[in-house]
Design a protein around this motif. Structure first.
Motif, PDB file in Angstrom:
ATOM      1  N   VAL A   1       0.796  -1.318  -0.291  1.00  0.00           N
ATOM      2  CA  VAL A   1      -0.387  -0.062  -0.140  1.00  0.00           C
ATOM      3  C   VAL A   1       1.018   1.234   0.183  1.00  0.00           C
ATOM      4  CG1 VAL A   1      -1.462   1.766   1.275  1.00  0.00           C
ATOM      5  CG2 VAL A   1      -2.275  -1.218   1.137  1.00  0.00           C
ATOM      6  N   LEU A   2       2.160   1.163   1.021  1.00  0.00           N
ATOM      7  CA  LEU A   2       3.157   2.283   0.710  1.00  0.00           C
ATOM      8  C   LEU A   2       3.499   2.444  -0.514  1.00  0.00           C
ATOM      9  CD1 LEU A   2       4.643   4.671   2.302  1.00  0.00           C
ATOM     10  CD2 LEU A   2       6.222   2.938   2.270  1.00  0.00           C
ATOM     11  N   ILE A   3       3.805   1.701  -1.269  1.00  0.00           N
ATOM     12  CA  ILE A   3       4.597   1.895  -2.175  1.00  0.00           C
ATOM     13  C   ILE A   3       3.196   2.074  -3.583  1.00  0.00           C
ATOM     14  CG2 ILE A   3       5.809   0.515  -4.975  1.00  0.00           C
ATOM     15  CD1 ILE A   3       6.591  -1.213  -2.696  1.00  0.00           C
ATOM     16  N   ARG A   4       2.126   1.722  -3.588  1.00  0.00           N
ATOM     17  CA  ARG A   4       1.163   2.136  -4.659  1.00  0.00           C
ATOM     18  C   ARG A   4       0.237   3.527  -4.042  1.00  0.00           C
ATOM     19  NH1 ARG A   4      -4.414  -1.360  -4.985  1.00  0.00           N
ATOM     20  NH2 ARG A   4      -4.513   0.763  -6.419  1.00  0.00           N
ATOM     21  N   GLY A   5       0.839   4.177  -2.979  1.00  0.00           N
ATOM     22  CA  GLY A   5       0.307   5.505  -3.133  1.00  0.00           C
ATOM     23  C   GLY A   5       1.449   6.447  -2.950  1.00  0.00           C
ATOM     24  N   LEU A   6       2.264   5.720  -2.764  1.00  0.00           N
ATOM     25  CA  LEU A   6       3.896   7.036  -3.454  1.00  0.00           C
ATOM     26  C   LEU A   6       3.773   7.103  -4.691  1.00  0.00           C
ATOM     27  CD1 LEU A   6       6.956   5.828  -0.918  1.00  0.00           C
ATOM     28  CD2 LEU A   6       5.926   7.844  -0.497  1.00  0.00           C
ATOM     29  N   ALA A   7       3.584   5.721  -5.694  1.00  0.00           N
ATOM     30  CA  ALA A   7       3.421   5.973  -6.253  1.00  0.00           C
ATOM     31  C   ALA A   7       2.793   6.407  -7.807  1.00  0.00           C
ATOM     32  CB  ALA A   7       3.549   4.732  -7.095  1.00  0.00           C
ATOM     33  N   THR A   8       0.987   6.999  -6.556  1.00  0.00           N
ATOM     34  CA  THR A   8       0.023   7.275  -7.617  1.00  0.00           C
ATOM     35  C   THR A   8       0.630   8.934  -7.089  1.00  0.00           C
ATOM     36  OG1 THR A   8      -1.351   5.849  -6.463  1.00  0.00           O
ATOM     37  CG2 THR A   8      -2.319   7.462  -6.303  1.00  0.00           C
ATOM     38  N   PHE A   9       1.039   8.824  -5.170  1.00  0.00           N
ATOM     39  CA  PHE A   9       0.865  10.019  -5.483  1.00  0.00           C
ATOM     40  C   PHE A   9       2.324  11.132  -7.139  1.00  0.00           C
ATOM     41  CE2 PHE A   9       3.950  13.595  -3.432  1.00  0.00           C
ATOM     42  CZ  PHE A   9       3.408  14.573  -3.367  1.00  0.00           C
ATOM     43  N   LEU A  10       3.396  10.225  -7.180  1.00  0.00           N
ATOM     44  CA  LEU A  10       4.767  10.931  -7.787  1.00  0.00           C
ATOM     45  C   LEU A  10       3.886  10.702  -9.044  1.00  0.00           C
ATOM     46  CD1 LEU A  10       7.872   8.826  -6.381  1.00  0.00           C
ATOM     47  CD2 LEU A  10       7.468  11.539  -5.760  1.00  0.00           C
ATOM     48  N   LEU A  11       3.448   9.730  -9.602  1.00  0.00           N
ATOM     49  CA  LEU A  11       2.969   9.982 -10.982  1.00  0.00           C
ATOM     50  C   LEU A  11       2.342  11.092 -11.260  1.00  0.00           C
ATOM     51  CD1 LEU A  11       2.615   6.204 -11.649  1.00  0.00           C
ATOM     52  CD2 LEU A  11       4.368   7.603 -12.800  1.00  0.00           C
ATOM     53  N   ASN A  12       1.480  11.472 -10.921  1.00  0.00           N
ATOM     54  CA  ASN A  12      -0.232  12.115 -10.428  1.00  0.00           C
ATOM     55  C   ASN A  12       0.930  14.245 -10.356  1.00  0.00           C
ATOM     56  OD1 ASN A  12      -1.213  10.862 -12.498  1.00  0.00           O
ATOM     57  ND2 ASN A  12      -2.219   9.841 -10.719  1.00  0.00           N
ATOM     58  N   ALA A  13       1.573  14.104  -8.936  1.00  0.00           N
ATOM     59  CA  ALA A  13       1.857  15.363  -8.912  1.00  0.00           C
ATOM     60  C   ALA A  13       1.750  16.576  -9.487  1.00  0.00           C
ATOM     61  CB  ALA A  13       2.790  15.426  -7.828  1.00  0.00           C
ATOM     62  N   SER A  14       3.051  16.770 -10.234  1.00  0.00           N
ATOM     63  CA  SER A  14       3.682  17.368 -11.697  1.00  0.00           C
ATOM     64  C   SER A  14       2.677  17.434 -12.417  1.00  0.00           C
ATOM     65  CB  SER A  14       4.634  17.215 -12.563  1.00  0.00           C
ATOM     66  OG  SER A  14       4.410  15.524 -13.116  1.00  0.00           O
ATOM     67  N   ALA A  15       1.336  16.465 -12.878  1.00  0.00           N
ATOM     68  CA  ALA A  15       0.212  16.650 -13.568  1.00  0.00           C
ATOM     69  C   ALA A  15      -0.560  17.585 -12.563  1.00  0.00           C
ATOM     70  CB  ALA A  15      -0.442  15.624 -14.610  1.00  0.00           C
ATOM     71  N   ASP A  16      -1.376  17.692 -11.599  1.00  0.00           N
ATOM     72  CA  ASP A  16      -1.226  17.845 -10.923  1.00  0.00           C
ATOM     73  C   ASP A  16      -1.447  18.883 -10.754  1.00  0.00           C
ATOM     74  OD1 ASP A  16      -3.586  16.181 -10.954  1.00  0.00           O
ATOM     75  OD2 ASP A  16      -2.901  15.427  -8.479  1.00  0.00           O
TER      76      ASP A  16
ATOM     77  N   ASN B   1      -4.253   9.690  -0.981  1.00  0.00           N
ATOM     78  CA  ASN B   1      -4.424   9.984   0.724  1.00  0.00           C
ATOM     79  C   ASN B   1      -5.005   8.687   1.174  1.00  0.00           C
ATOM     80  OD1 ASN B   1      -4.789  11.103   3.020  1.00  0.00           O
ATOM     81  ND2 ASN B   1      -6.467  12.418   2.668  1.00  0.00           N
ATOM     82  N   LYS B   2      -6.037   8.162   0.105  1.00  0.00           N
ATOM     83  CA  LYS B   2      -6.961   6.365   0.529  1.00  0.00           C
ATOM     84  C   LYS B   2      -5.898   5.970   0.670  1.00  0.00           C
ATOM     85  CE  LYS B   2     -11.173   5.701   0.742  1.00  0.00           C
ATOM     86  NZ  LYS B   2     -11.410   5.740   2.205  1.00  0.00           N
ATOM     87  N   MET B   3      -4.867   5.595   0.390  1.00  0.00           N
ATOM     88  CA  MET B   3      -3.650   4.556   0.045  1.00  0.00           C
ATOM     89  C   MET B   3      -3.079   4.902   1.410  1.00  0.00           C
ATOM     90  SD  MET B   3      -3.751   2.694  -2.279  1.00  0.00           S
ATOM     91  CE  MET B   3      -5.318   2.616  -2.046  1.00  0.00           C
ATOM     92  N   MET B   4      -2.865   5.861   1.489  1.00  0.00           N
ATOM     93  CA  MET B   4      -1.721   6.494   2.879  1.00  0.00           C
ATOM     94  C   MET B   4      -2.841   6.181   4.655  1.00  0.00           C
ATOM     95  SD  MET B   4       1.043   7.075   2.158  1.00  0.00           S
ATOM     96  CE  MET B   4       1.440   5.907   0.920  1.00  0.00           C
TER      97      MET B   4
END
Length: 78
Positions: free
Chosen positions: A19-34, A50-53
């Protein structure tokens, strides 16, 4: 009983890492686009991250509870 709890503990720890890796991956992949989109308020990807965390904290609590249970049972046997 201790073997069963040990297996549960390992499963909970693996769940925390996944879950930590999935949450971080989601954050890193979409943070710049957001950041480039200029939207106000939380984006869908930020909410997912946030839900993953939140799941990570939940699985960590389960792992800690299992550790306490193992220590309690171990001290009761000696």
């Amino acid at each position: 009983m201790m073997t069963f709890l040990s297996i549960l503990l390992i499963a909970a720890m693996i769940a925390v890492v996944v879950v930590l890796i999935r949450g971080l991956a989601t954050f890193l992949l979409n943070a710049s686009a957001d950041a480039r989109s200029g939207e106000t308020g939380p984006s869908e990807s930020a909410l997912k991250s946030n839900k993953m965390m939140q799941y990570r904290v939940f699985f960590q609590a389960i792992a800690i509870f299992i550790i306490v249970l193992i220590l309690f049972i171990g001290s009761a046997r000696s």
